[in-house]
Structure formats: C-alpha cells, structure tokens
Scaffold this motif. Structure first.
Motif, PDB file in Angstrom:
ATOM      1  N   UNK A 205       0.833  -1.189   0.000  1.00 17.72           N
ATOM      2  CA  UNK A 205       0.000   0.000   0.000  1.00 17.72           C
ATOM      3  C   UNK A 205       0.864   1.233   0.000  1.00 17.72           C
ATOM      4  N   UNK A 206       0.336   2.313  -0.556  1.00 14.12           N
ATOM      5  CA  UNK A 206       1.103   3.557  -0.578  1.00 14.12           C
ATOM      6  C   UNK A 206       0.157   4.730  -0.411  1.00 14.12           C
ATOM      7  N   UNK A 207       0.742   5.872  -0.047  1.00 19.00           N
ATOM      8  CA  UNK A 207      -0.035   7.087   0.147  1.00 19.00           C
ATOM      9  C   UNK A 207       0.849   8.280  -0.157  1.00 19.00           C
ATOM     10  N   UNK A 208       0.448   9.131  -1.086  1.00 21.65           N
ATOM     11  CA  UNK A 208       1.160  10.385  -1.324  1.00 21.65           C
ATOM     12  C   UNK A 208       0.746  11.400  -0.274  1.00 21.65           C
ATOM     13  N   UNK A 209       1.657  12.328   0.034  1.00 23.09           N
ATOM     14  CA  UNK A 209       1.348  13.371   1.010  1.00 23.09           C
ATOM     15  C   UNK A 209       1.452  12.849   2.434  1.00 23.09           C
ATOM     16  N   UNK A 210       0.658  13.448   3.335  1.00 18.40           N
ATOM     17  CA  UNK A 210       0.698  13.026   4.738  1.00 18.40           C
ATOM     18  C   UNK A 210       0.278  11.568   4.861  1.00 18.40           C
ATOM     19  N   UNK A 334       6.763  12.297  -0.547  1.00 15.32           N
ATOM     20  CA  UNK A 334       6.932  13.198  -1.679  1.00 15.32           C
ATOM     21  C   UNK A 334       5.988  12.803  -2.818  1.00 15.32           C
ATOM     22  N   UNK A 335       5.245  13.774  -3.334  1.00 17.22           N
ATOM     23  CA  UNK A 335       4.217  13.481  -4.337  1.00 17.22           C
ATOM     24  C   UNK A 335       4.797  12.901  -5.625  1.00 17.22           C
ATOM     25  N   UNK A 340       5.940   8.100  -9.076  1.00 14.25           N
ATOM     26  CA  UNK A 340       6.892   7.317  -9.865  1.00 14.25           C
ATOM     27  C   UNK A 340       6.999   5.883  -9.355  1.00 14.25           C
ATOM     28  N   UNK A 341       7.076   5.738  -8.030  1.00 20.42           N
ATOM     29  CA  UNK A 341       7.314   4.402  -7.478  1.00 20.42           C
ATOM     30  C   UNK A 341       6.046   3.568  -7.404  1.00 20.42           C
ATOM     31  N   UNK A 375      13.688  13.903  -0.648  1.00 23.29           N
ATOM     32  CA  UNK A 375      12.383  13.359  -1.033  1.00 23.29           C
ATOM     33  C   UNK A 375      12.256  11.919  -0.545  1.00 23.29           C
ATOM     34  N   UNK A 376      11.191  11.622   0.199  1.00 25.94           N
ATOM     35  CA  UNK A 376      11.072  10.294   0.815  1.00 25.94           C
ATOM     36  C   UNK A 376       9.755   9.630   0.449  1.00 25.94           C
ATOM     37  N   UNK A 377       9.765   8.315   0.567  1.00 27.26           N
ATOM     38  CA  UNK A 377       8.544   7.514   0.482  1.00 27.26           C
ATOM     39  C   UNK A 377       8.668   6.357   1.451  1.00 27.26           C
TER      40      UNK A 377
END
Length: 433
Positions: A205-210, A334-335, A340-341, A375-377
């Motif tokens: 699962x992933x989430x952009x932003x907060x 990071x948006x 991209x990922x 920039x992080x994810x």
C-alpha cells in the motif's frame, strides 16, 4: 582500507554478476530465500530494545559487509551505514529500523522470542519484534545481496542505514546529529517500508502526502495539597483537578481545532495516591498527542498547557508542571516520488496487488530525513496471509495490530514481496546510463 573479508565479498559479487543479471529479482529471491528465513528467525528470537541494539547492529553490519558494502557502525548510537558506489549517478538511501518492543510474545510460534529484560524498578518484561522490524532488517539484507550481485543493472550510490531507537522516535535524530548527511553522501531519494497487519501478504500500500502523524508525548504533574480523606475542605485535591483536566483536554479537539484537521489527544496514564483515605499532593498524567500540520501541532501543545494551568487556577492550586518530549514530525511522502514508485509497484506485483491506503495517526521518525531535504517515500508491506485474514473475518475478529503480543507475519511471502518491490525501486531510481 577494506578488510580481507570485504575484498573477498566484492570478488564473489563480481563473479556472480552475470549469473544474477539473467534472473529477475523474484527468481533470485526464490533461490536465496532459505538463508534469509534463517536470518529472520535469528533476529526474531534475539530482539533488543531501543538504544540497546548492540548485537542486532553487529549482525546487520556483518551481513552488509559480507555483501560487499563499505560499512560504518556506531553512527548515532548503534546505527549502521553501508555504502556501495557503482559509478556516477544519484544516491539512494534505503532504511531499516533495528529495535524491538517491551512486549512478552504470545504467538505460540516455535521461534518465538523468550528474551526478558529487567526494568529500572526491578520488574521484568518480555521483548519481541511486535512491529515487524525483524522483517524490515531481513528484507534490506536481501535487497543488499541482490543489488550487490547485480551491479550491471544499476548505476550510482546505494546507501543503506540501520537505524536504532525508532520506537522511541529518537534514532533518526541521533543519526542526523552524528553527521549522517555530512559524513556520508546526502541522498537524492530515501525509501523505506513498514509492515502492515491489515494488508494481505503479497500486496503493498502507498499514500502520497501526509501518511503518518506528528507525535508528542506530554507529562503533566497536577499539584495539590494533601490531607485526610475525611476533611477534603482542608486540602487541594489533585485527583479532582486531573479529572476535570481529562475532560477539558477533549474539548481542544472538538471545539478549538478545525473539524477537517486530524487531531488526537489521548490520556494514556493517570496515577495518584497511595491509600483509600489519603488525599495526595499530586497526580501525574501521560498524554500522546497526534496531528498532521505543524500549525495544528503547535495549537494542540499550547492549548494543553493552557487548559492545565486554567484548572489549577480554578482550584487555587499551585501551577502544574507540563513537559513535552519524544516528539517527531509528521511523515510526508513526496508526491512526485510516490507517483513514480507506485508505477514500479504495479509493474512488479500487478495492479490488483497495489492499493492506496488511508493516512494513519501513528508516527515514524523516518519523517526527519524528509525534513532534512530528502524526497522520501515509506510504503506499507502486507504481512498477514489472505487465508488468515479471511479466517479472522469469518470469526468476527480483526487481525492483531502491530505492537500486539499476538502479531506475527507470514514471513516468506512478505519477504518475497518486500525484496521484489524495494529492489525494483532501486533499479528505477538508479538507472544504468
């Protein structure tokens, strides 16, 4: 100067490079899974608490050095930094945490932790990896081995960090203050994963932003004047003050914070008194405070102190003592990097195995690397088999949450998914020129 072991490891890596390049990461992981499972079980059986990760740190450092990385230990405590340079290109930081929790394991597994430690007060507590950091470490060892053996598929600098004290949200700060981004290359990207107990193994699962919250710990000591329980008029009762304060604190979120802004104030502990008929001199409260924006974070902390002082004034009591500690900022993915990922995840697993997840009010000091300008994810790695999730659902139960004494991952599929996604992330961000 490289050790003989490290030089030998580099030669072994070079010899296997052409063999590995013909394999997909999934094929490589399948062929090398047995040794990774043994490492996972070892780490699970030997957990160490925050700031005490000495043996864990040594083992991870040895694994990365064996894979051919240049390793530096004792960064910010028991932190480990491993560097592998492979030509010109960007620098990618991949992070794992090292520490476990003061939880007595109740999974019933054959490889369950039996470790206990003695607390400062002489009591004993069990220790276990109830938050999946053993999976995180094993995963990053697998990723390190794969990428080191396939250097013809990527270009740039790979930076691995083993971070201590994540559970105390203190390890990232300690490593940064010890020169993580000055003694070593400042990365162009930072990526980490975290297991989730509510996502099926084989999925991410992933989430952009907060994605995760600001967190602050607050200790409040309410002051009073003790005396006999039969003569309350001669005292200033701190328990009455504390009771009023608990209710008043809830009005901060419900009446002072905008309804569209997430915020949580939880009183997790309250202690006072020694006997039925004694009014004590003080009452101690412990709070956890959660939010996303820095503005709301400051609003909450200011309001907590204001409410505590107001209650004391209303009772003509001495001012309370309010202390803030163990804080860490919210994690913002990071948006652009997330967009991209997320495509990498879909290519690796298929669209049905990748989902957007809701933000949560948990906290992670991985956020500090983002605050430092990287920039992080952080993405979520499913860890409980769909079969087990279905069985729990049919029984009307939810899966044990992280930090539960009953939590355990279905490690084989979890590791296969983590190594595949994170390795392909590295290949995407460190492309061959």
């Amino acid at each position: 100067m490289k050790s003989v072991l490290q030089t030998f490891a580099v030669l072994i890596v070079a010899l296997h490079c052409s063999v590995c390049s013909a394999q997909t990461v999934e094929e490589w992981t399948e062929a090398n899974l047995d040794s990774l499972v043994k490492l996972y079980m070892h780490l699970h059986k030997h957990p160490e608490l925050s700031f005490q990760e000495e043996e864990t740190s040594k083992r991870i450092a040895a694994e990365w050095e064996k894979a051919g990385f240049e390793v530096t230990s004792n960064v910010g405590g028991f932190g480990v930094v491993a560097i592998l340079k492979n030509g010109d290109g960007p620098t990618l930081m991949l992070r794992t945490d090292l520490d476990a929790l003061p939880v007595k394991e109740e999974t019933g597994l054959e490889y369950a932790s039996k470790v206990t430690v003695t607390n400062e007060d002489g009591s004993k507590t069990g220790v276990m990896h109830a938050c999946g950091h053993d999976i995180h470490m094993t995963n990053l060892v697998g990723v390190a081995r794969y990428l080191a053996s396939c250097q013809d598929r990527w270009q740039g600098t790979l930076m691995l960090i083993g971070q201590p004290a994540e559970e105390r949200v203190a390890g990232a700060k300690a490593m940064l203050e010890d020169g993580l981004f000055t003694r070593f290359p400042k990365p162009d990207f930072g990526v980490a994963l975290h297991v989730g107990s509510d996502i099926a193994a084989g999925k991410v699962g992933y989430r952009a932003g907060y994605a995760l919250a600001n967190v602050d710990s607050v200790d409040i000591t309410v002051k009073g004047r003790g005396g006999h329980g039969s003569a309350p008029h001669t005292t200033v009762d701190p328990i009455i003050q504390a009771a009023e304060l608990v209710v008043a604190l809830q009005s901060i979120v419900s009446r002072e914070v905008k309804p569209i802004e997430p915020a949580v104030i939880t009183v997790g502990s309250i202690h006072s008194g020694t006997k039925h008929n004694i009014i004590s001199d003080e009452c101690k409260l412990q709070l956890t405070v959660r939010s996303y924006s820095s503005e709301v974070r400051q609003q909450l902390l200011e309001a907590i102190e204001r409410k505590a002082k107001a209650v004391a004034i209303g009772h003509r009591a001495p001012p309370p003592v309010v202390k803030f500690s163990e804080g860490t900022p919210s994690l913002y993915n990071d948006d652009d990097l997330t967009a991209k990922l997320s495509s990498v995840f879909v290519r690796t697993l298929g669209v049905d195995k990748v989902e957007q997840v809701d933000p949560v009010m948990g906290a992670e000091d991985f956020s500090l690397y983002g605050k430092a300008g990287v920039p992080i994810l952080m993405y979520r790695l499913g860890s409980v088999s769909q079969r087990r999730l279905d069985q729990l659902s049919m029984a009307g139960r939810t899966p044990p949450s992280l930090h539960s004494a009953a939590y355990y991952p279905d490690f084989e599929l979890t590791l296969q998914t983590g190594i595949a996604t994170m390795s392909n992330v590295a290949l995407e961000l460190l492309p061959r020129q």
